[in-house]
Design a protein around this motif. Structure first.
Motif, mmCIF file in Angstrom:
data_model
loop_
_atom_site.group_PDB
_atom_site.id
_atom_site.type_symbol
_atom_site.label_atom_id
_atom_site.label_comp_id
_atom_site.label_asym_id
_atom_site.label_seq_id
_atom_site.Cartn_x
_atom_site.Cartn_y
_atom_site.Cartn_z
ATOM 1 N N LEU A 1 0.860 -1.169 0.000
ATOM 2 C CA LEU A 1 0.000 0.000 0.000
ATOM 3 C C LEU A 1 0.904 1.229 0.000
ATOM 4 O O LEU A 1 1.577 1.533 0.980
ATOM 5 C CB LEU A 1 -0.898 0.015 1.248
ATOM 6 N N SER B 1 -0.699 2.522 -5.276
ATOM 7 C CA SER B 1 -1.858 1.653 -5.103
ATOM 8 C C SER B 1 -3.116 2.315 -5.664
ATOM 9 O O SER B 1 -3.290 3.535 -5.560
ATOM 10 C CB SER B 1 -2.062 1.337 -3.613
ATOM 11 N N LEU C 1 -7.144 -1.325 -2.846
ATOM 12 C CA LEU C 1 -7.629 -0.952 -1.529
ATOM 13 C C LEU C 1 -8.926 -1.664 -1.174
ATOM 14 O O LEU C 1 -9.142 -2.050 -0.017
ATOM 15 C CB LEU C 1 -7.840 0.572 -1.472
#
Length: 237
Positions: free
Chosen positions: A64, A68, A73
């Motif tokens: 992350l 990203s 996510l």
């Protein structure tokens, strides 16, 4: 062990883990198999330092960072949703503070999942503690603009707030631009304004000094080009 998203601090530099992290953190880490990290390589290196017995190949890492996307996510916390604890590891210091891990924490709250922060070093808090600046009223401003004119204007805004509200203004810079930042601060700010420079905190390179801008002009800091630093502007309390 409680099923939760554990926020796992890491050292701020080349420091003995025992000096900055409680043994409790190791006990938690040993029971986690899924980690959200900013960089897989450095996360693996940190985990090996925690305990050489950790089977790194048995772990799953989810990156992350600034690259990203929303699709990544959306499924980041799937293991946690299925009852498996997860950990968030930053590149340095505390996760989710000036760190992409904040997105994972926000997602956990949206999904009503438990979030547990573990104890560890925060360069921002340690610098404020050691600065002598106002710790009752302060603001963290992240990175300032890179363009000289915009940066100078922002510095003057922060300085004005520091004097008007007696609020310590905290900000950071990429290490290779530390010298440029120091030059910009001393050029833009008033002689009586206080500046704390806190670099290499908890490492052998630690350097923490608070002086007025006028004093810094007469006695500049050493070369801090490769050392992560925190900067603070403040007025007399």
């Amino acid at each position: 062990m409680e099923t939760a998203l554990y926020l796992i601090p890491v050292p701020l530099g080349q420091t003995d883990l025992a000096h900055v992290l409680p043994a409790h953190n190791r006990d938690i880490i040993m029971h986690i198999r899924h980690f959200i990290v900013e960089n897989v390589r450095s996360a693996r290196r940190f985990l090996r330092a925690v305990d050489t017995a950790i089977d790194i190949d048995a772990l799953t890492f989810y990156e992350l960072n600034e690259h990203s996307d929303g699709k990544t996510l959306a499924h980041l916390l799937d293991p946690l949703l299925h009852g498996q604890p997860m950990g968030v590891i930053s590149e340095a210091g505390c996760p989710a503070v000036a760190d992409p891990g904040a997105a994972a924490v926000a997602l956990a709250h949206q999904k009503h999942l438990r979030v547990i922060p573990l104890v560890g070093p925060s360069s921002i808090m340690l610098a404020l503690m050691a600065s002598g600046c106002n710790g009752q009223n302060f603001a963290f401003n992240g990175y300032l603009p890179v363009k000289p004119n915009e940066r100078a204007n922002r510095l003057r805004q922060l300085e004005s707030r520091a004097h008007r509200e007696r609020q310590t203004q905290i900000f950071i810079e990429t290490p290779y631009r530390n010298a440029t930042m120091i030059a910009a601060i001393t050029a833009a700010c008033r002689a009586e304004t206080k500046l704390c420079i806190a670099a290499g905190i908890t490492t052998a390179q630690e350097y923490i000094r608070t002086k007025t801008i006028g004093q810094w002009k007469k006695s500049p800091p050493p070369d801090l080009a490769k050392i992560p630093a925190i900067f603070m502007l403040s007025a007399d309390r």
